[in-house]
Design an enzyme around this catalytic site. Structure first.
Site, PDB file in Angstrom:
ATOM      1  N   ARG A  82       0.857  -1.186   0.000  1.00  0.00           N
ATOM      2  CA  ARG A  82       0.000   0.000   0.000  1.00  0.00           C
ATOM      3  C   ARG A  82       0.894   1.237   0.000  1.00  0.00           C
ATOM      4  O   ARG A  82       1.692   1.427   0.924  1.00  0.00           O
ATOM      5  CB  ARG A  82      -0.914  -0.013   1.238  1.00  0.00           C
ATOM      6  N   HIS A 126      -2.772  11.073   0.296  1.00  0.00           N
ATOM      7  CA  HIS A 126      -2.257  10.887   1.655  1.00  0.00           C
ATOM      8  C   HIS A 126      -1.591  12.201   2.079  1.00  0.00           C
ATOM      9  O   HIS A 126      -0.396  12.265   2.306  1.00  0.00           O
ATOM     10  CB  HIS A 126      -1.300   9.700   1.698  1.00  0.00           C
ATOM     11  N   GLU A 171      -7.236   8.800   5.868  1.00  0.00           N
ATOM     12  CA  GLU A 171      -7.513   9.519   7.117  1.00  0.00           C
ATOM     13  C   GLU A 171      -7.984  10.958   6.903  1.00  0.00           C
ATOM     14  O   GLU A 171      -7.298  11.913   7.294  1.00  0.00           O
ATOM     15  CB  GLU A 171      -6.272   9.519   8.020  1.00  0.00           C
ATOM     16  N   ASN A 297      -7.433   2.183   9.928  1.00  0.00           N
ATOM     17  CA  ASN A 297      -6.139   2.472  10.558  1.00  0.00           C
ATOM     18  C   ASN A 297      -6.350   2.547  12.057  1.00  0.00           C
ATOM     19  O   ASN A 297      -7.198   3.303  12.535  1.00  0.00           O
ATOM     20  CB  ASN A 297      -5.582   3.824  10.075  1.00  0.00           C
ATOM     21  N   TYR A 299      -4.265   2.762  15.849  1.00  0.00           N
ATOM     22  CA  TYR A 299      -3.029   2.890  16.632  1.00  0.00           C
ATOM     23  C   TYR A 299      -3.261   2.852  18.134  1.00  0.00           C
ATOM     24  O   TYR A 299      -2.488   2.278  18.877  1.00  0.00           O
ATOM     25  CB  TYR A 299      -2.313   4.206  16.280  1.00  0.00           C
ATOM     26  N   GLU A 349      -3.464   0.256   8.254  1.00  0.00           N
ATOM     27  CA  GLU A 349      -2.299   0.713   9.034  1.00  0.00           C
ATOM     28  C   GLU A 349      -2.436   0.237  10.467  1.00  0.00           C
ATOM     29  O   GLU A 349      -3.507   0.349  11.064  1.00  0.00           O
ATOM     30  CB  GLU A 349      -2.198   2.248   9.077  1.00  0.00           C
TER      31      GLU A 349
HETATM   32  O1  IFM Z   1       2.630   8.191   9.712  1.00  0.00           O
HETATM   33  C1  IFM Z   1       1.244   8.244   9.851  1.00  0.00           C
HETATM   34  C2  IFM Z   1       0.553   7.968   8.540  1.00  0.00           C
HETATM   35  O2  IFM Z   1       0.955   8.848   7.559  1.00  0.00           O
HETATM   36  C3  IFM Z   1      -0.940   8.075   8.688  1.00  0.00           C
HETATM   37  N1  IFM Z   1      -1.417   7.310   9.803  1.00  0.00           N
HETATM   38  C4  IFM Z   1      -0.731   7.422  11.060  1.00  0.00           C
HETATM   39  C5  IFM Z   1       0.755   7.243  10.867  1.00  0.00           C
HETATM   40  C6  IFM Z   1       1.482   7.384  12.217  1.00  0.00           C
HETATM   41  O3  IFM Z   1       1.272   8.642  12.755  1.00  0.00           O
END
Ligand code: IFM
Length: 462
Positions: A82, A126, A171, A297, A299, A349
């Protein structure tokens, strides 16, 4: 204990293992090949915006290393790569003249990937908006959404004979919120109402792009990538409960609700006095046209009180201070599936920046903490699949250490280290582990859960 079904985390046949990057974070070559300036070139040249005063001008120089980078992906056994396409490389002014050299680069990259038997998964946006469009009010202007549709047509017309998997935006929450509300990202503007207008134009751009993709690629597998930060309320205090609702609406529901045909969360729109005057007749139908997959995504989670976000006592964090909380990924996937029911989900992600300060005698980074992070999240994905959530793949963020936006090169997310002097690529231990997990379509379940050290995050000193 011998390896049997309960100790081996086995993924369904065809599970798609990949890695993700983005153009401004890795390509470099910011002024080569006819590329025009993006908002990130402008923003990072402004002293005080980026923690280490760096830019993406060189980054991993992937523009010039793409052949060996694809060879490395092949060695790892990736099924999918990706990456994102830089709009200012293709249409330097955002509208109008197409830069053939820019399109040629992505053409070569796609061919190289296909030759290596790796599925290309381009994301069309992006965050690197052509500066020329920001000069005309950026995403606050509806024209930018139309320009994005035209740009999409240019790219998809060139690559769509070989590429069928497309993501429109990455995002949009971060583009609108960090770019137009908090100002911590390019273009660095600070207005809640501009942010809300930008959010709608981004979603409209997604809808226009979907129309173009579908009209050009008959068997398209197309979708959008959203980031989610599942929220929890810090206490039963009514003020905390209300705060959590708004944060949840802004961070988790603002984009997926219109995508699912429900419009923007009205309570929060009213709270911020957004009258939705930018939402014209027919827009919501464009935005909610069916997608083939939702890119997720994930985190971290957020524990919300009326004073802001609270980090639970003793919670492990990464080097950017984000709590490590794998169970929230499983909760998120179940919530998405039961609430919205999109046809398929891909983790587009997931990853984490860690100190990377332990090396073997041969110099390899022994990032057991990152390895544990990826493994723990994959265990959550696996459990969600077993519960019936159609998750078709997982893309680790990121393939390479790279330019982490306002944080510069401090946080390292890569499973592959970059030597910033020589640009040499070196596999970290997590890359070796990931590669063997791909080969086995699974991995041994650890007998004890990963214990993360409560790392102190970097000081942001800009
Ligand atoms: O690095 C970023 C990415 O560009 C978009 N999602 C979160 C990642 C970590 O902050």
């Amino acid at each position: 204990m011998s390896m049997n079904e309960s100790t081996f985390v086995s993924f369904p046949e065809g599970f798609n293992w990949g890695a993700a990057t983005s153009s401004y974070q890795i390509e470099g070559a910011a002024t080569s090949g006819g590329r025009g300036p993006s908002i990130w070139d402008t923003f990072s040249a402004d002293p005080g915006r980026i923690a280490d005063r760096s830019t993406g001008a060189i980054a991993c120089d992937h523009y010039n290393h793409y052949r060996s980078d694809v060879a490395l992906m092949k060695d790892l056994g990736l099924h999918t790569y990706r990456f994102s396409i830089a709009w200012p490389r293709v249409i330097p002014e955002g509208v109008g003249a197409v830069n053939g050299e820019g399109l040629d680069f992505y053409d070569r990259l796609v061919d190289e990937l296909l030759e290596a038997n790796i599925t290309p998964m381009p994301t069309l946006y992006h965050w690197d908006l052509p500066q020329a469009l920001e000069d005309k009010n950026g995403w606050v202007s509806r024209d930018t959404a139309h320009a994005f549709g035209d740009y999409t047509e240019v790219v998809v017309s060139r690559l769509g004979d070989r590429v069928n998997t497309w993501a429109t935006l990455n995002e949009p929450f971060v583009s609108a919120n960090h770019g137009y509300v908090t100002g911590e990202h390019a273009p660095g503007r600070t207005s809640m109402l501009d942010g809300m207008a930008a959010s709608h134009h981004l979603m409209l751009a997604h809808g226009f792009a979907m129309e173009r993709i579908r009209s050009i690629v008959t068997n398209a597998n197309a979708g959008i990538v959203l980031n989610f930060t599942p929220t929890e309320v810090a206490s039963n205090d009514p003020a905390d409960i209300e705060a959590e609702r708004h944060v949840d609406n802004l961070e988790n529901r603002w984009y997926i609700d219109p995508l699912a045909g429900n419009g923007y969360p009205s309570e929060t729109a009213e709270y911020y006095q957004w009258d939705q005057s930018e939402v014209l007749d027919g827009d919501l139908a464009v935005i909610s046209a069916p997608i083939d997959f939702l890119g997720v995504n994930y985190y971290t989670r957020s524990v919300v009180s009326s004073d802001g976000n609270e980090l639970p006592d003793g919670a492990p964090v990464n080097t950017m201070g984000w709590e490590l909380h794998p169970p929230s990924l499983g909760r998120l996937l179940r919530w998405l599936h039961s609430t919205y029911d999109f046809p398929s989900y891909t983790i587009t992600e997931n990853g984490c920046p860690m100190p990377d300060d332990v090396r073997s005698t041969t110099g390899q980074i022994l990032d057991d903490d990152r390895l544990g992070f990826v493994r723990d999240h994959l265990i959550e994905v696996h459990a969600a699949i077993e519960d019936g959530v159609p998750v078709s793949g997982y893309m680790v963020w990121s393939l390479f250490d790279n330019f982490e936006w306002a944080w510069g090169y401090g946080p390292t997310f890569g499973i592959v280290e970059i030597d910033w002097e020589t640009l040499e690529r070196r596999l970290k231990k997590s890359a070796d582990w990931y590669s063997s997990a791909i080969a086995a379509n699974g991995f041994a379940r650890p007998e004890t859960p990963t214990t993360y050290k409560p790392w102190v995050s970097f000081e942001q000193n800009w």
